[in-house]
Design a protein around this motif. Sequence first.
Motif, PDB file in Angstrom:
ATOM      1  N   ALA A 203       0.846  -1.199   0.000  1.00 12.37           N
ATOM      2  CA  ALA A 203       0.000   0.000   0.000  1.00 12.37           C
ATOM      3  C   ALA A 203       0.880   1.247   0.000  1.00 12.37           C
ATOM      4  CB  ALA A 203      -0.902  -0.001   1.232  1.00 12.37           C
ATOM      5  N   ALA A 204       0.268   2.368  -0.337  1.00 12.89           N
ATOM      6  CA  ALA A 204       0.990   3.635  -0.317  1.00 12.89           C
ATOM      7  C   ALA A 204       0.042   4.711   0.205  1.00 12.89           C
ATOM      8  CB  ALA A 204       1.488   4.000  -1.704  1.00 12.89           C
ATOM      9  N   ALA A 205       0.592   5.674   0.916  1.00 14.79           N
ATOM     10  CA  ALA A 205      -0.211   6.794   1.438  1.00 14.79           C
ATOM     11  C   ALA A 205       0.384   8.098   0.951  1.00 14.79           C
ATOM     12  CB  ALA A 205      -0.234   6.757   2.969  1.00 14.79           C
ATOM     13  N   VAL A 206      -0.494   9.052   0.733  1.00 17.95           N
ATOM     14  CA  VAL A 206      -0.068  10.359   0.225  1.00 17.95           C
ATOM     15  C   VAL A 206      -0.285  11.398   1.316  1.00 17.95           C
ATOM     16  CG1 VAL A 206      -0.414  12.099  -1.558  1.00 17.95           C
ATOM     17  CG2 VAL A 206      -0.783   9.684  -2.075  1.00 17.95           C
ATOM     18  N   THR A 207       0.719  12.223   1.532  1.00 17.62           N
ATOM     19  CA  THR A 207       0.539  13.379   2.414  1.00 17.62           C
ATOM     20  C   THR A 207       0.814  14.634   1.601  1.00 17.62           C
ATOM     21  OG1 THR A 207       2.825  13.216   3.150  1.00 17.62           O
ATOM     22  CG2 THR A 207       1.160  12.151   4.522  1.00 17.62           C
ATOM     23  N   LEU A 208      -0.021  15.620   1.831  1.00 17.16           N
ATOM     24  CA  LEU A 208       0.155  16.912   1.145  1.00 17.16           C
ATOM     25  C   LEU A 208       0.495  17.966   2.179  1.00 17.16           C
ATOM     26  CD1 LEU A 208      -2.897  16.976  -1.306  1.00 17.16           C
ATOM     27  CD2 LEU A 208      -0.508  16.417  -1.814  1.00 17.16           C
ATOM     28  N   VAL A 209       1.517  18.742   1.907  1.00 17.64           N
ATOM     29  CA  VAL A 209       1.886  19.857   2.789  1.00 17.64           C
ATOM     30  C   VAL A 209       1.872  21.138   1.945  1.00 17.64           C
ATOM     31  CG1 VAL A 209       3.666  20.875   4.248  1.00 17.64           C
ATOM     32  CG2 VAL A 209       3.272  18.410   4.301  1.00 17.64           C
ATOM     33  N   LYS A 210       1.065  22.101   2.399  1.00 17.74           N
ATOM     34  CA  LYS A 210       0.932  23.351   1.627  1.00 17.74           C
ATOM     35  C   LYS A 210       1.506  24.495   2.455  1.00 17.74           C
ATOM     36  CE  LYS A 210      -2.590  26.189  -0.685  1.00 17.74           C
ATOM     37  NZ  LYS A 210      -4.039  26.304  -0.945  1.00 17.74           N
ATOM     38  N   SER A 211       2.281  25.303   1.802  1.00 19.38           N
ATOM     39  CA  SER A 211       2.830  26.480   2.498  1.00 19.38           C
ATOM     40  C   SER A 211       2.690  27.684   1.582  1.00 19.38           C
ATOM     41  CB  SER A 211       4.288  26.229   2.877  1.00 19.38           C
ATOM     42  OG  SER A 211       5.054  25.951   1.720  1.00 19.38           O
ATOM     43  N   ALA A 212       2.784  28.868   2.170  1.00 20.19           N
ATOM     44  CA  ALA A 212       2.637  30.101   1.386  1.00 20.19           C
ATOM     45  C   ALA A 212       3.745  31.077   1.766  1.00 20.19           C
ATOM     46  CB  ALA A 212       1.272  30.730   1.644  1.00 20.19           C
ATOM     47  N   ALA A 213       4.225  31.797   0.768  1.00 21.35           N
ATOM     48  CA  ALA A 213       5.241  32.822   1.031  1.00 21.35           C
ATOM     49  C   ALA A 213       4.788  34.115   0.360  1.00 21.35           C
ATOM     50  CB  ALA A 213       6.592  32.376   0.481  1.00 21.35           C
ATOM     51  N   VAL A 214       4.871  35.222   1.078  1.00 17.88           N
ATOM     52  CA  VAL A 214       4.382  36.509   0.579  1.00 17.88           C
ATOM     53  C   VAL A 214       5.561  37.427   0.258  1.00 17.88           C
ATOM     54  CG1 VAL A 214       2.991  38.557   1.130  1.00 17.88           C
ATOM     55  CG2 VAL A 214       2.290  36.306   1.991  1.00 17.88           C
ATOM     56  N   THR A 215       5.464  38.069  -0.874  1.00 15.81           N
ATOM     57  CA  THR A 215       6.425  39.141  -1.194  1.00 15.81           C
ATOM     58  C   THR A 215       5.630  40.352  -1.640  1.00 15.81           C
ATOM     59  OG1 THR A 215       6.617  38.367  -3.474  1.00 15.81           O
ATOM     60  CG2 THR A 215       8.254  37.548  -1.893  1.00 15.81           C
TER      61      THR A 215
ATOM     62  N   VAL B 155       3.609  20.203  -1.451  1.00 14.74           N
ATOM     63  CA  VAL B 155       4.509  19.043  -1.583  1.00 14.74           C
ATOM     64  C   VAL B 155       3.704  17.772  -1.315  1.00 14.74           C
ATOM     65  CG1 VAL B 155       6.596  17.904  -0.730  1.00 14.74           C
ATOM     66  CG2 VAL B 155       6.505  20.407  -0.881  1.00 14.74           C
ATOM     67  N   ALA B 156       3.657  16.901  -2.319  1.00 15.08           N
ATOM     68  CA  ALA B 156       2.983  15.600  -2.155  1.00 15.08           C
ATOM     69  C   ALA B 156       4.050  14.542  -1.894  1.00 15.08           C
ATOM     70  CB  ALA B 156       2.202  15.234  -3.418  1.00 15.08           C
ATOM     71  N   THR B 157       3.906  13.828  -0.781  1.00 13.67           N
ATOM     72  CA  THR B 157       4.864  12.783  -0.429  1.00 13.67           C
ATOM     73  C   THR B 157       4.132  11.438  -0.394  1.00 13.67           C
ATOM     74  OG1 THR B 157       6.121  14.362   0.897  1.00 13.67           O
ATOM     75  CG2 THR B 157       6.531  11.998   1.302  1.00 13.67           C
ATOM     76  N   VAL B 158       4.643  10.466  -1.118  1.00  7.78           N
ATOM     77  CA  VAL B 158       4.048   9.125  -1.139  1.00  7.78           C
ATOM     78  C   VAL B 158       4.945   8.221  -0.291  1.00  7.78           C
ATOM     79  CG1 VAL B 158       3.334   7.186  -2.575  1.00  7.78           C
ATOM     80  CG2 VAL B 158       3.106   9.525  -3.426  1.00  7.78           C
ATOM     81  N   VAL B 159       4.326   7.551   0.693  1.00  8.95           N
ATOM     82  CA  VAL B 159       5.083   6.615   1.526  1.00  8.95           C
ATOM     83  C   VAL B 159       4.456   5.225   1.402  1.00  8.95           C
ATOM     84  CG1 VAL B 159       5.837   8.357   3.187  1.00  8.95           C
ATOM     85  CG2 VAL B 159       3.687   7.141   3.561  1.00  8.95           C
TER      86      VAL B 159
ATOM     87  N   VAL C  38       0.836   4.995  -5.731  1.00  9.25           N
ATOM     88  CA  VAL C  38      -0.509   5.516  -5.950  1.00  9.25           C
ATOM     89  C   VAL C  38      -0.626   5.870  -7.413  1.00  9.25           C
ATOM     90  CG1 VAL C  38      -0.899   6.325  -3.606  1.00  9.25           C
ATOM     91  CG2 VAL C  38       0.228   7.837  -5.239  1.00  9.25           C
ATOM     92  N   SER C  39      -1.788   5.596  -7.970  1.00  7.83           N
ATOM     93  CA  SER C  39      -1.993   5.935  -9.372  1.00  7.83           C
ATOM     94  C   SER C  39      -3.081   7.004  -9.466  1.00  7.83           C
ATOM     95  CB  SER C  39      -2.388   4.677 -10.155  1.00  7.83           C
ATOM     96  OG  SER C  39      -3.568   4.135  -9.612  1.00  7.83           O
ATOM     97  N   GLY C  40      -3.050   7.733 -10.548  1.00 15.06           N
ATOM     98  CA  GLY C  40      -4.060   8.777 -10.774  1.00 15.06           C
ATOM     99  C   GLY C  40      -3.975   9.917  -9.787  1.00 15.06           C
ATOM    100  N   LEU C  41      -2.783  10.127  -9.221  1.00 10.25           N
ATOM    101  CA  LEU C  41      -2.641  11.193  -8.226  1.00 10.25           C
ATOM    102  C   LEU C  41      -2.694  12.557  -8.926  1.00 10.25           C
ATOM    103  CD1 LEU C  41      -2.048  12.012  -5.294  1.00 10.25           C
ATOM    104  CD2 LEU C  41       0.390  11.819  -5.820  1.00 10.25           C
ATOM    105  N   ALA C  42      -3.546  13.447  -8.414  1.00  5.62           N
ATOM    106  CA  ALA C  42      -3.651  14.806  -8.982  1.00  5.62           C
ATOM    107  C   ALA C  42      -3.734  15.805  -7.836  1.00  5.62           C
ATOM    108  CB  ALA C  42      -4.876  14.911  -9.876  1.00  5.62           C
ATOM    109  N   ILE C  43      -3.140  16.941  -8.029  1.00  6.22           N
ATOM    110  CA  ILE C  43      -3.217  18.008  -7.021  1.00  6.22           C
ATOM    111  C   ILE C  43      -4.081  19.126  -7.581  1.00  6.22           C
ATOM    112  CG2 ILE C  43      -1.898  19.811  -5.823  1.00  6.22           C
ATOM    113  CD1 ILE C  43       0.397  17.827  -5.640  1.00  6.22           C
TER     114      ILE C  43
ATOM    115  N   GLY D 285       7.974   6.585  -1.557  1.00  8.12           N
ATOM    116  CA  GLY D 285       9.313   7.139  -1.363  1.00  8.12           C
ATOM    117  C   GLY D 285       9.602   8.342  -2.229  1.00  8.12           C
ATOM    118  N   GLN D 286       8.648   8.727  -3.095  1.00  6.84           N
ATOM    119  CA  GLN D 286       8.894   9.865  -3.978  1.00  6.84           C
ATOM    120  C   GLN D 286       8.068  11.073  -3.541  1.00  6.84           C
ATOM    121  OE1 GLN D 286       8.653   9.032  -8.138  1.00  6.84           O
ATOM    122  NE2 GLN D 286       9.902   7.179  -7.979  1.00  6.84           N
ATOM    123  N   THR D 287       8.523  12.237  -3.915  1.00  7.73           N
ATOM    124  CA  THR D 287       7.766  13.468  -3.653  1.00  7.73           C
ATOM    125  C   THR D 287       7.565  14.211  -4.959  1.00  7.73           C
ATOM    126  OG1 THR D 287       9.743  14.777  -3.244  1.00  7.73           O
ATOM    127  CG2 THR D 287       8.730  13.725  -1.327  1.00  7.73           C
TER     128      THR D 287
END
Lengths: 338, 154
Positions: free
Chosen positions: A233-245, A264-268, A273-278, A326-328
């Motif tokens: 099996a594989a699990a996806v974690t998404l981490v979203k960050s924002a930077a302002v200028t 950042v999408a990290t698959v562990v 995972v197939s068909g992964l879309a952000i 193992g990929q991001t």
Amino acid sequence: MMKAPVGGAKHHRLLPSCSFIGLLASLALPAQAQVSPPPATRAGTTISNTATATFDAGGGPQTVDSNRVELLVDELLDVTVASNNPTDVPTTPGATGQVLSFRVTNSGNGPENFVLSTIANAGGDNYDPAVTQIYIDANGDNAFDPNVDTLYTPGTGDPLLQPETAITVFVVATTPGAVVDGNRGIVSLVAAAKTGIGTPGSSFAGQGEGGGDAVVGSTGADADDDGAFIVSAAAVTLVKSAAVTNALGTTDPIPGATITYTIVATVVGSGSVSGLAITDNIPANTIYTPASITLGGTALSDAADADAGDYNGTRINVALGTVAGGQTRTVTFRTIIQ
Amino acid sequence: MRTALVLSLAALLPGQALAANQVALNNSVFVERVSTDASGKQRVLLEEPKVVVPGDRLVFVLNYRNAGAQPADKFVITNPMPSAVRFADAGDTQSLVSVDGGKQWGLLSELTVAMADGTRRAAQPADVTHVRWAFQKPIPVGGTGKLMFRGVVK
């Protein structure tokens, strides 16, 4: 060529009546390897032996036949089972129709029906696959096809195997939903001679092929082997960050400032995972900066076209496809505060 | 032409009846089972062949007796191997064997078998097609003896 004389010492008239058992016990039992080249003599075969003596008692050569002894070869009940899967078969949580393959061989010397069963709760693993069916390969291609292969029904469908022949058996199972990546589930296929099983040497009078007895062979007339699933099996974690200028050179989110979002999408896990879309909606009170989508640092166009990214007026979307554990993947885009 | 007379008589009479007056050859077979007792000692038992399966060791026993009134000279006993039995050994009975269907005879260690590529290899017990015992001296009147060989059910 006749190599005479040999064996002359055995016909002394005074040969003491040594017991036959004693005579044989005095012969060294040669330590010969028990060779058993196939095929074994078929059950029901008659072994017939006759010897002939020739001699001359003064009247010329004469020939005398011995009596004939006959032995009926009885049926040996033997079976072997071997997994056809060289490695664990990958599965996923909750998956149905998961298949293990086995080879069942009649290693006895007579035709025999074999009763098939499975054991999934013997331990030594992490979970118990839920066996749903057993199929027998009907077309000899060793590949499972539920539309072609024969669903096994105990009792009426116990496969009849000729001696020294084999069949492929498929065990179909469901993987429980609660398993996690790396879990292992073992299923053992058992094949047992329908005539009977037991300790080697025990026999079933009159139940052998050709009218003889059926004798349990060295396998005990039943055999099993393990096959195993591995949860991949594989699990996806998404981490979203924002930077302002902003134009002031500060990071204050004032009107006109640019927000750069990074997802950042990290698959562990050992699977993929197939068909992964952000997909990310453009926040209210901000305006998407055209052509600002990047994937892994490479710019993507806003049109829904050959590249992975697009912007449809309300959201950005980046199709990542199949991503192995193992990929991001890193996606960025920009908006401007109104 | 005494020889001719005897031969013609033999042709007229049932062979068994004539034979009964001369040499009796009795053939029996046993299954050899090796059991290990509690102390680890191996015992070899010979059993009546009630149940026989591939891999069993058979012991064929030939008892002969010269029941005739004359010594039996040039006494030879020949036993073709049953097709389902692989020759193992003949104990210490110093048998001759054939590995070519009875054309040539010799000690097993002297015989060879033709290979597909034209070479010859040493004969193995499994190659034996016939077992034979050829006696040097005549069997005296009333003389008896016992011969044996082992085989394995193929």
